[in-house]
Scaffold this motif. Structure first.
Motif, short mmCIF file in Angstrom:
data_model
loop_
_atom_site.label_atom_id
_atom_site.label_comp_id
_atom_site.label_asym_id
_atom_site.label_seq_id
_atom_site.Cartn_x
_atom_site.Cartn_y
_atom_site.Cartn_z
N LYS A 80 0.83 -1.39 0.04
CA LYS A 80 0.08 0.02 0.32
C LYS A 80 0.77 1.22 -0.14
O LYS A 80 1.87 1.34 0.44
N THR A 81 0.36 2.34 -0.36
CA THR A 81 0.78 3.78 -0.12
C THR A 81 1.35 3.86 0.93
O THR A 81 0.77 3.70 2.01
N LEU A 82 2.68 4.47 1.38
CA LEU A 82 3.12 4.81 2.77
C LEU A 82 1.97 5.57 3.57
O LEU A 82 1.32 6.69 3.14
N PRO A 83 1.65 5.14 4.62
CA PRO A 83 1.08 5.90 5.60
C PRO A 83 1.69 7.12 5.85
O PRO A 83 3.03 7.13 6.05
N ASN A 84 1.26 8.44 6.41
CA ASN A 84 1.64 9.58 6.72
C ASN A 84 2.90 9.33 7.73
O ASN A 84 3.96 9.98 7.80
N GLN A 85 2.28 8.52 8.98
CA GLN A 85 3.34 8.27 9.92
C GLN A 85 4.62 7.61 9.67
O GLN A 85 5.49 7.88 10.15
N ASN A 86 4.62 6.80 8.46
CA ASN A 86 5.82 6.36 7.86
C ASN A 86 6.83 6.87 7.01
O ASN A 86 7.57 6.33 6.30
N GLY A 87 6.28 8.23 6.68
CA GLY A 87 6.92 9.14 5.86
C GLY A 87 6.53 9.33 4.57
O GLY A 87 7.38 9.63 3.66
N ALA A 88 5.29 9.43 4.27
CA ALA A 88 4.48 9.68 2.85
C ALA A 88 4.88 10.88 2.57
O ALA A 88 5.26 12.00 3.33
N PRO A 89 5.05 11.05 1.33
CA PRO A 89 4.80 9.99 0.27
C PRO A 89 5.96 9.49 -0.25
O PRO A 89 6.19 8.63 -0.94
N LEU A 90 7.14 9.82 0.52
CA LEU A 90 8.65 9.56 -0.05
C LEU A 90 9.68 9.42 0.85
O LEU A 90 9.85 10.64 1.62
N ARG A 91 10.13 8.49 1.40
CA ARG A 91 11.26 8.20 2.60
C ARG A 91 12.39 7.34 2.26
O ARG A 91 12.05 6.50 1.46
N LEU A 92 13.47 7.55 2.82
CA LEU A 92 14.65 6.90 2.62
C LEU A 92 14.67 5.71 3.37
O LEU A 92 14.10 5.59 4.55
N VAL A 93 15.25 4.35 2.68
CA VAL A 93 15.45 3.27 3.91
C VAL A 93 16.69 2.82 3.26
O VAL A 93 17.23 2.55 2.31
N VAL A 94 17.75 2.63 4.46
CA VAL A 94 19.14 2.14 3.92
C VAL A 94 19.22 1.00 5.17
O VAL A 94 19.58 1.44 6.39
N PRO A 95 19.01 -0.24 4.54
CA PRO A 95 18.98 -1.31 5.58
C PRO A 95 19.81 -1.52 6.48
O PRO A 95 19.84 -2.32 7.62
N TRP A 96 21.28 -1.42 6.30
CA TRP A 96 22.51 -1.43 7.03
C TRP A 96 22.82 -0.29 8.07
O TRP A 96 23.55 -0.62 8.94
N LYS A 97 21.81 0.72 8.15
CA LYS A 97 22.05 1.80 9.09
C LYS A 97 20.98 1.84 10.05
O LYS A 97 19.77 1.29 9.89
N TYR A 98 21.27 2.62 11.24
CA TYR A 98 20.07 2.83 12.39
C TYR A 98 19.12 3.49 11.66
O TYR A 98 19.19 4.47 10.70
N GLY A 99 18.04 3.32 12.10
CA GLY A 99 16.64 3.74 11.68
C GLY A 99 16.55 5.52 11.24
O GLY A 99 15.86 5.83 10.53
N PHE A 100 17.37 5.98 12.29
CA PHE A 100 17.22 7.51 11.96
C PHE A 100 17.74 8.07 10.96
O PHE A 100 17.44 9.30 10.44
N LYS A 101 18.39 7.39 10.15
CA LYS A 101 18.83 7.58 8.82
C LYS A 101 17.85 7.66 7.74
O LYS A 101 17.87 8.24 6.62
N SER A 102 16.72 6.94 8.08
CA SER A 102 15.50 6.91 7.05
C SER A 102 14.68 8.19 7.05
O SER A 102 13.50 8.03 7.86
#
Ligand code: MTE
Length: 323
Positions: free
Chosen positions: A217-239
């Protein structure tokens, strides 16, 4: 016939890409749209069919381990960090709906040959959306396994043609006080807008994703809609979430958490069980859902398990110093 790649990346193993005819690919995209419940405003309008489902499920290198470990979507969308809406983990799910995400524009500039500002629809129109299941590990020692939908950040950066002097990439989140109650609150700790950065080679790495959806589904706002970064080998604050600006730079960009507390949050933020956060150990993580009775504690692994593919980016670097 023109062909396009469809890849489903999973546990950091190199995906041997399957070549899918474009028509099938577009149908698959439409399948995601049709299954979304909430609309994909930018998706192609073909009809859903049984073949589309088969196409979505099939991938030669699909890792069933991670598939089985997926965190329930309720946990992924209700336990969040998005300080623009408050500091409590439940604040984003309660308040992020106030953020307008349509229309949305992203500007890409700095050291690129073709700087520009694009509407989200135009920005997404050239990309193949892929589903990738990644482990996600927060610096606060909780973790999840999330099926993201997105495309490689490198595909976007290439379009704007980074110049040879470019060494870093800087990202900024939307800052709209009227819709973001956390930015108005007394004692708000971050110097808005929220900022993040990567080295250019990290940004161009094929695992680095710009996500537009999760769980089909489309990203919910709380997860960073409409576009967010995901860098899987780094801690979540980089996302960094809800991105409106991307700049290629020759200087290491200032990032929100490092600016706030550089002893606790470094620029690199690679998941590393050997480097503790000053206030807690990073040796273990709580895989959500977890509770006092069922803590679901698992050992943390270097680079969040993606070391084979990314450790080479840091050859010769002292990762205790560059944390
Ligand atoms: N992006 C913005 N704009 N504001 C934030 O407060 N928090 C970060 C990151 N991106 C944050 C942000 C932190 S600390 C984490 S752990 C992840 O978002 C959380 O992502 P999730 O809520 O989708 O799990």
């Amino acid at each position: 016939m023109q062909t396009m790649r469809r890849r489903i990346y999973t546990d950091g193993t190199i995906a041997s890409s399957e070549i899918t005819p474009e028509t099938v690919f577009l149908n698959r995209r439409a399948f995601i749209a049709a299954s979304a419940g909430s609309a994909w405003p930018w998706s192609a309008g073909a009809a859903q069919s049984a073949t589309d489902r088969a196409d979505l499920a099939y991938s030669p290198d699909f890792d069933s381990t991670l598939e089985a470990e997926k965190t329930p979507v309720e946990a992924v969308t209700s336990y969040n960090n998005f300080y623009e809406f408050g500091t409590d983990k439940s604040d984003p799910a309660r308040h992020a709906h106030a953020m307008t995400t349509d229309p949305w524009t992203v500007s890409v500039g700095g050291l690129v040959e073709k700087p520009g500002e694009l509407h989200l629809e135009d920005l997404l129109s050239g990309f193949d959306l892929e589903e990738r299941i990644y482990r996600f590990r927060c610096v606060e020692a909780w973790s999840m396994v999330v099926p993201w939908i997105g495309f490689p950040l490198s595909d976007l950066l290439r379009r704007f043609e980074p110049k040879s002097e470019g060494r870093f990439v800087e990202f900024k989140t939307l800052y709209r006080r009227s819709e973001m109650r956390g930015t108005r609150s007394f004692g708000s700790i971050i110097d808005w807008p929220y900022r993040e950065g990567l080295r250019l080679d990290e940004a161009m790495h094929p695992l680095t994703l710009l996500a537009v959806g999760l769980y089909g589904k489309t990203l919910p706002n709380q997860n960073g809609a409409p576009l967010r970064l995901v860098v899987p080998w780094k801690y979540g604050f980089k996302s960094i979430k809800s991105i409106v600006e991307i700049n290629v730079t020759d200087q290491q960009p200032a990032t929100s958490w490092q600016t706030l507390q550089s002893k606790e949050y470094g620029f690199y933020a690679n998941v590393n069980p050997d480097v503790d956060h000053p206030r807690w150990s990073q040796r273990f993580e709580r895989r959500l859902p977890s509770s006092i009775f069922k803590p679901n504690r698992v050992p943390t692994v270097p680079f969040n398990g993606y070391g084979e593919r990314v450790a080479g980016l840091y050859d010769g670097m002292d990762l205790r110093r560059f944390y």
